[in-house]
Design a protein around this motif. Structure first.
Motif, PDB file in Angstrom:
ATOM      1  N   GLU A 385      17.475  -2.539  49.697  1.00 57.18           N
ATOM      2  CA  GLU A 385      16.942  -1.478  50.029  1.00 57.18           C
ATOM      3  C   GLU A 385      15.513  -1.137  50.444  1.00 57.18           C
ATOM      4  N   ALA A 386      14.730  -1.962  49.888  1.00 58.48           N
ATOM      5  CA  ALA A 386      13.263  -1.822  50.359  1.00 58.48           C
ATOM      6  C   ALA A 386      13.028  -2.666  51.530  1.00 58.48           C
ATOM      7  N   GLU A 387      13.786  -3.582  51.944  1.00 62.84           N
ATOM      8  CA  GLU A 387      13.705  -4.294  53.009  1.00 62.84           C
ATOM      9  C   GLU A 387      14.325  -2.994  54.295  1.00 62.84           C
ATOM     10  N   GLU A 388      15.275  -2.295  53.999  1.00 67.48           N
ATOM     11  CA  GLU A 388      15.521  -1.156  55.056  1.00 67.48           C
ATOM     12  C   GLU A 388      14.049  -0.346  55.197  1.00 67.48           C
ATOM     13  N   ILE A 389      13.432  -0.170  54.357  1.00 67.01           N
ATOM     14  CA  ILE A 389      12.285   0.677  54.322  1.00 67.01           C
ATOM     15  C   ILE A 389      11.318   0.027  55.425  1.00 67.01           C
ATOM     16  N   VAL A 390      11.158  -1.372  55.248  1.00 67.42           N
ATOM     17  CA  VAL A 390      10.435  -2.009  56.237  1.00 67.42           C
ATOM     18  C   VAL A 390      10.880  -1.600  57.757  1.00 67.42           C
ATOM     19  N   HIS A 391      12.022  -1.956  58.023  1.00 65.83           N
ATOM     20  CA  HIS A 391      12.732  -1.794  59.224  1.00 65.83           C
ATOM     21  C   HIS A 391      12.461  -0.480  59.696  1.00 65.83           C
TER      22      HIS A 391
END
Length: 416
Positions: A385-391
């Motif tokens: 989920e945090a990775e999606e924020i980076v994108h």
């Protein structure tokens, strides 16, 4: 001081005796006696398993370690038919000087492909050799960048600055442009090794972003390869990343200025080929000092606020001033504000010909603020989920690229 070569005499003679190899695997090291044996052993196993018909050389390019890194590496037995060179490089201290030595050796030995691995890796597997080198040896790519499963607070400089800027400006969705592990073809090695950058920040922490951007702008074919979970020596951004921040950001900003004619024509980013499959594994978490990150920002505002006000747009500065009085639990900076702040600093870097290192240095409290914001935003999220924020952040940087281009073309140096 200029260094015409990173190779010492003994190392050069050893390379002359070896004459030729198909593959060079390099390990830049400095005070890594706790991990070097594991990294070296795993690479040796990987070469033996996945490249049995290739003649290989493992190079440990050391920065003059004061612990037992070189001795531990020398004591370790490696697989038969794999050559090994353990040497101290010549040049200014830093990973880049070690990479230069590895590139020189590969060029002299006419190696088909080169892979580089950090010496502090705790999760490297033999498969990483295959994953980095197969796209070069079998598929004809020139540059292979890594893809990892990482804990959400690992790689804060990558997530909040380097990835978003590289993607928005240079148009390639390379997720780990300063990942540490890379693969190279011989033509790319030759090109990079002959560049006159080895007495700059490129020779220190700036090497990884320099490698990635040069592969992009010189139209070498690029791909990414899944390596799995990355576990290495943990660095708390509130405490240990100051030097790395200055050198990486200074190098990146220099590259952005140098290649304006390239990136100014790019309207949107594109994906690059990906090899392998990502392991769905949650990396081990580690602690991050949110309070210290925010304190670093507030102290930075007290010292540098008067300068920030002259660099960033009025709306952004008003936001920064408000943050100074915000409680830790609600501390948050909007990504669009963050994008415009970085773009404002880029424009100032472009116009300000004085002490650019000082300009980058006064950015560091703002970086702490963005990391603290990311921590607050993702505290209840898992890594995916945090990775999606980076994108999502990267998409916002792309959306605001016209803001940068407009200011770049009409820029004047602020009176600081």
């Amino acid at each position: 001081m200029k260094f015409n070569t990173a190779l010492r005499r003994w190392s050069n003679r050893r390379i002359e005796r070896i004459e030729h190899v198909d593959v060079v695997v390099g390990i830049p090291s400095f005070n890594n006696d706790e991990t070097i044996s594991f990294v070296e052993d795993t690479i040796s196993d990987g070469v033996a398993k996945y490249l049995p018909e290739k003649k290989a050389l493992i190079i440990i390019a050391d920065g003059g370690s004061t612990d037992d890194t070189r001795e531990v590496a020398l004591e370790k037995s490696i697989r038969p038919y794999v050559e090994r060179l353990i040497t101290i490089y010549r040049g200014i201290p830093g990973k880049g000087s070690a990479v230069r030595l590895i590139f020189e050796a590969a060029r002299n030995l006419k190696a088909q492909a080169v892979a580089i691995f950090d010496a502090d890796l705790r999760s490297i597997k033999p498969e990483w050799i295959k994953n980095l080198l197969d796209p070069i040896l079998k598929d004809g790519f020139h540059f292979v960048a890594p893809l990892y499963s990482r804990y959400k607070y690992d790689g804060t400089i990558t997530n909040n600055i380097v990835y978003v800027l590289t993607r928005a400006l240079f148009g390639k969705q390379i997720r780990q442009p300063i990942g540490g592990e890379f693969g190279f073809s011989l033509p790319l090695v030759k090109y990079l090794e002959q560049q006159d950058v080895w007495t700059t920040d490129v020779a220190r922490y700036g090497i990884d972003i320099w490698l990635t951007i040069n592969a992009i702008v010189n139209n070498f074919s690029i791909c990414q390869s899944y390596l799995g979970v990355k576990i290495h020596d943990v660095k708390d951004p509130s405490d240990t990343l100051a030097a790395m921040f200055r050198q990486v950001v200074h190098t990146l900003f220099n590259l952005i200025e140098q290649y304006y004619n390239y990136w100014s024509k790019i309207e949107k980013s594109e994906s690059v080929p990906v090899f392998g499959e990502m392991e769905q594994i949650e990396p081990s978490p580690f602690s991050i000092n949110l309070e210290k990150l925010i304190d670093n920002y507030k102290e930075g505002f007290d010292h540098f606020g008067v300068l920030w006000e002259k660099i960033v747009n009025p709306e952004s500065f008003k936001y920064l001033k408000k943050l100074h009085n915000t409680q830790n639990s609600t501390f948050y900076i909007e990504t669009e504000i963050w994008a415009k702040i970085l773009y404002d600093f880029l424009v100032t870097f472009h116009t300000w010909k004085k002490d650019r290192y000082k300009l980058v240095e006064i950015m560091s409290p703002l970086y702490y603020a963005k990391v603290a914001s990311f921590v607050n935003r993702t505290k209840d999220m898992n890594d995916i989920e945090a990775e999606e924020i980076v994108h999502q952040d990267a998409e916002i940087f792309e959306k605001n690229k016209p803001y940068l281009l407009t200011k770049w073309l009409s820029s004047e140096s602020p009176s600081l």
